[in-house]
Scaffold this active site. Sequence first.
Site, short mmCIF file in Angstrom:
data_model
loop_
_atom_site.label_atom_id
_atom_site.label_comp_id
_atom_site.label_asym_id
_atom_site.label_seq_id
_atom_site.Cartn_x
_atom_site.Cartn_y
_atom_site.Cartn_z
N THR A 17 19.72 -7.59 1.15
CA THR A 17 20.95 -7.37 0.38
C THR A 17 22.13 -7.16 1.32
O THR A 17 23.23 -7.66 1.07
CB THR A 17 20.78 -6.17 -0.58
N LYS A 38 20.96 -13.19 -7.99
CA LYS A 38 19.76 -12.38 -7.70
C LYS A 38 18.94 -12.45 -8.99
O LYS A 38 18.99 -11.55 -9.84
CB LYS A 38 20.19 -10.94 -7.36
N SER A 42 13.72 -5.81 -9.45
CA SER A 42 12.88 -4.76 -10.04
C SER A 42 13.11 -3.44 -9.31
O SER A 42 13.69 -3.40 -8.22
CB SER A 42 11.40 -5.17 -9.98
N ASP A 52 21.01 -4.03 -6.37
CA ASP A 52 21.30 -5.18 -5.49
C ASP A 52 22.37 -6.07 -6.12
O ASP A 52 23.32 -6.48 -5.46
CB ASP A 52 20.03 -6.03 -5.28
N GLU A 111 19.78 -14.28 -3.40
CA GLU A 111 18.86 -13.34 -2.75
C GLU A 111 17.52 -13.41 -3.47
O GLU A 111 17.44 -13.27 -4.70
CB GLU A 111 19.38 -11.89 -2.79
N GLY A 112 16.45 -13.59 -2.69
CA GLY A 112 15.09 -13.61 -3.25
C GLY A 112 14.65 -12.19 -3.62
O GLY A 112 15.48 -11.32 -3.93
N GLY A 114 11.65 -9.43 -2.08
CA GLY A 114 10.57 -9.24 -1.10
C GLY A 114 10.48 -10.42 -0.16
O GLY A 114 11.50 -10.94 0.30
N1 LIG Z 1 21.18 -1.50 9.98
C1 LIG Z 1 20.88 -0.59 9.10
N2 LIG Z 1 21.09 0.73 9.35
C2 LIG Z 1 20.77 1.67 8.45
N3 LIG Z 1 20.21 1.42 7.26
C3 LIG Z 1 19.98 0.14 6.94
C4 LIG Z 1 20.28 -0.92 7.83
N4 LIG Z 1 19.92 -2.09 7.26
C5 LIG Z 1 19.42 -1.77 6.05
N5 LIG Z 1 19.45 -0.45 5.85
C6 LIG Z 1 18.99 0.26 4.67
O1 LIG Z 1 17.66 -0.15 4.40
C7 LIG Z 1 17.46 -0.27 3.00
C8 LIG Z 1 16.96 -1.66 2.69
O2 LIG Z 1 18.02 -2.60 2.89
P1 LIG Z 1 18.29 -3.74 1.81
O3 LIG Z 1 18.46 -3.14 0.47
O4 LIG Z 1 19.38 -4.63 2.31
O5 LIG Z 1 16.87 -4.48 1.90
P2 LIG Z 1 16.29 -5.65 0.97
O6 LIG Z 1 15.48 -6.51 1.86
O7 LIG Z 1 17.40 -6.28 0.22
O8 LIG Z 1 15.34 -4.85 -0.02
P3 LIG Z 1 14.70 -5.36 -1.42
O9 LIG Z 1 13.44 -6.06 -1.05
O10 LIG Z 1 14.50 -4.09 -2.16
O11 LIG Z 1 15.71 -6.27 -2.09
C9 LIG Z 1 18.79 0.07 2.33
O12 LIG Z 1 18.77 1.42 1.93
C10 LIG Z 1 19.79 -0.17 3.43
O13 LIG Z 1 20.97 0.58 3.26
MG LIG Z 2 17.65 -6.44 -1.86
#
Ligand SMILES: Nc1ncnc2c1ncn2[C@@H]1O[C@H](COP(=O)(O)OP(=O)(O)OP(=O)(O)O)[C@@H](O)[C@H]1O
Ligand SMILES: [Mg+2]
Length: 226
Positions: A17, A38, A42, A52, A111-112, A114
Amino acid sequence: MARRFFVTGTDTGVGKTQVSCALLRALARQGASPFAFKPFESGMSSLDAPGDSLALQAAAGGWQSLDTISLFRFRAPLAPGIAAKVERRPTSWARLLKRFSAFGRRPGVVEGAGGLHVPLDARHDVIDLMEALRLPVVVVARAGLGTVNHTTLTLDALAAHRLGVAAVVLVHTQPADEASRYNPAELQRRFPRVRFLGPVPFERDGAKRARAFDRVTAGLVRLPQS
Ligand SMILES: Nc1ncnc2c1ncn2[C@@H]1O[C@H](COP(=O)(O)OP(=O)(O)OP(=O)(O)O)[C@@H](O)[C@H]1O
Ligand SMILES: [Mg+2]
């Protein structure tokens, strides 16, 4: 360089995200009114507040209604295809594809959910959606121990499906561990033709974190033709 992307990851919680928002901000800065999509989300306490999708909506400039960003939402923190069964909430592949085609040739980001083999319904995983949409792929990977393995598996699967990779973005979702120092060189050695970006540093402050993602992904977005 491209103006439309499918953002996937090696896993959940790796920074997809954050990367999607950075790409949308870059496109919006260029005056593009990019679409955010998106389709499956879930793990939310209220179906009115998909975290997201709301973040993507804001990053894209706020012009798009939430219902055109987020099609299928589930409360349970489960893979969408499992959550849909548990919550008895049907999804529709045809509706999803129709919604996507409504974006036309507009720049934007999907955005996918997982990683590649997360089930979206009884017949489709995330990689099937990527095959259907055929957008340049951005893979987000958590920098650290295990990343060489997860990233290799993901890139091999994408190659087997003939899906083009715009870049892999490495992200420190946790403070850096020793293994993360060696990730970029080892991955680049295995995949000499793939562009590896980052690692995005671990940053607790939200505004600074967003700027770090903007910096690392800036070169991915092509400028509009003048
Ligand atoms: N560089 C970073 N420094 C600190 N926290 C981070 C960093 N990158 C991501 N995070 C934190 O990690 C968590 C996961 O990030 P994000 O939501 O972008 O992942 P995602 O792959 O989209 O997850 P999901 O599979 O749930 O969609 C979030 O709380 C985000 O704020
Ligand atoms: Mg995400």
